[in-house]
Design a protein around this motif. Structure first.
Motif, short mmCIF file in Angstrom:
data_model
loop_
_atom_site.label_atom_id
_atom_site.label_comp_id
_atom_site.label_asym_id
_atom_site.label_seq_id
_atom_site.Cartn_x
_atom_site.Cartn_y
_atom_site.Cartn_z
N GLN A 11 0.93 -1.33 -0.05
CA GLN A 11 0.01 -0.15 0.05
C GLN A 11 0.83 1.30 0.14
O GLN A 11 0.41 2.14 -0.71
CB GLN A 11 -0.90 0.07 1.08
N SER A 12 1.93 1.23 0.68
CA SER A 12 2.62 2.53 0.76
C SER A 12 3.56 2.63 -0.74
O SER A 12 3.47 4.00 -1.18
CB SER A 12 4.21 2.21 1.54
N ALA B 171 0.75 3.91 -2.83
CA ALA B 171 0.29 5.44 -2.88
C ALA B 171 1.52 6.27 -3.14
O ALA B 171 1.16 7.27 -3.68
CB ALA B 171 0.39 5.65 -1.06
N ILE C 111 2.45 5.35 8.10
CA ILE C 111 2.23 5.18 6.63
C ILE C 111 3.13 4.17 6.16
O ILE C 111 2.67 3.38 5.38
CB ILE C 111 2.80 6.72 5.73
N VAL D 115 -3.66 13.21 6.18
CA VAL D 115 -2.76 12.02 5.67
C VAL D 115 -2.48 11.21 6.96
O VAL D 115 -2.68 9.85 6.81
CB VAL D 115 -1.48 12.35 4.93
N ILE E 5 7.23 9.32 0.93
CA ILE E 5 5.87 9.62 0.76
C ILE E 5 5.54 11.14 1.33
O ILE E 5 5.26 12.06 0.66
CB ILE E 5 4.93 8.78 1.21
N LEU F 207 1.22 9.24 -5.91
CA LEU F 207 1.33 10.71 -5.41
C LEU F 207 2.15 11.26 -6.51
O LEU F 207 2.13 12.44 -7.22
CB LEU F 207 1.77 10.69 -4.10
#
Length: 327
Positions: free
Chosen positions: A16-17, A20, A265, A311, A286, A24
């Motif tokens: 998922q990181s 993301a 995160i 976030v 991130i 981004l």
């Protein structure tokens, strides 16, 4: 074949990181033509180096189901003490004596300062059974006050080219801060994955009572973890101070939020026992990319705080959702 979201949930949770980060970067590259440039790439890496150092220590603390809210203030105090000793030394007029410091000596004292403050956090938590939130919140105020006392509210500048090289120099085509953070990450990965102490850290976060019954020295492990957190915050303070060629009394404000955000995160659980150093590095990237993108898009600093707050909230919600699904 019945394929549902549940089929891909483990893979989505694991990556998922990275997903993301990809989304981004894709969005920012579309919105700003300055994002996908070599200069901006190195700028982002240099900026996240400080957060990587702090977040690595924060990860060790969070893995034990703790938290360290003092890292921003410890960063400021360690940087200020290093700068003050390097610039002014320690004059002792009553003894007609002046103690000067070399670059290495001042750096060592700065890191020792962070280590001592971190150790004190761990001691207060283990000796008096204080919640980590309360103990480190108190240290946040103490360290910030000591920074103001040391600097008298004024920045300490003119630290010399040798010191500023630490934050602005290049080595083998890569910024020195990136080398520093990479070395810290490598050592932390080795500590958590290949040593007995690393297993103890995860065990304490998983179940402190079970770890104690298994013979783990809870007090010693927590003291070490909080000491490392303070020391790595001090390293971050050295990088910030050398990059600015100035020790600012208000340095490090809200850095603890960026650090916690990077840890969460990156997949670590605030309940302890789950997470990794490399995951935290992804989280720090991130946060760094998000900060950089908001600046490139000329977003107001006030709105930047709002965005980062959401976030962090979203990351905690996802963490709780993953924990519930795993249960």
């Amino acid at each position: 074949m019945n394929i549902t979201l549940q089929t891909y949930r483990p893979a989505l949770t694991r990556f998922q990181s990275l997903i993301a980060l990809f989304v981004l970067c894709l969005a920012l590259s579309i919105l700003s033509d300055k994002f996908l440039t070599v200069a901006n790439f190195w700028n982002v890496l240099r900026q996240i180096s400080v957060n990587v150092c702090i977040s690595t220590g924060m990860t060790l603390v969070v893995l034990t189901a703790g938290i360290d809210l003092s890292v921003g203030s410890v960063l400021a105090l360690a940087g200020a003490i290093t700068a003050g000793l390097l610039r002014n030394g320690i004059p002792l007029p009553s003894a007609n004596l002046f103690i000067g410091f070399t670059l290495l000596g001042a750096i060592v004292v700065g890191i020792l300062t962070g280590s001592v403050l971190g150790w004190f956090n761990g001691w207060a938590i283990t000796r008096f059974n204080l919640p980590p939130f309360v103990a480190t919140l108190a240290m946040l105020t103490i360290a910030r006050g000591l920074t103001m006392l040391w600097t008298e509210g004024f920045p300490i500048t003119g630290l010399g080219e040798s010191f500023t090289y630490l934050g602005t120099g290049w080595l083998l085509g890569i910024p020195v801060p990136v080398w520093v953070s990479a070395l810290i990450v490598a050592l932390a990965v080795l500590l958590t994955n290949k040593t007995r102490i690393g297993r103890y850290i995860y065990a304490i976060g998983g179940s402190e009572s079970a770890a104690r019954l298994s013979g783990v020295n809870i007090t010693r492990t927590k003291l070490m973890v909080y000491t490392l957190s303070g020391a790595l915050a001090a390293v971050g303070g050295l990088l910030v101070t050398s990059r600015l060629d100035s020790a600012q009394p208000n340095a490090g404000i809200s850095y603890e939020l960026d650090s916690i955000a990077a840890v969460v995160i990156g997949g670590a659980s605030l309940s302890g026992g789950r997470g990794s150093i490399l995951g935290t590095v992804q989280g720090a990237i991130i946060i760094g990319v998000l900060n950089n993108g908001l600046v490139l898009l000329n977003v107001s600093p006030f709105w930047q705080q709002v965005v980062k707050g959401f976030v962090i909230l979203l990351a905690v919600i996802i963490d709780k959702s993953n924990a519930k699904n795993e249960a």
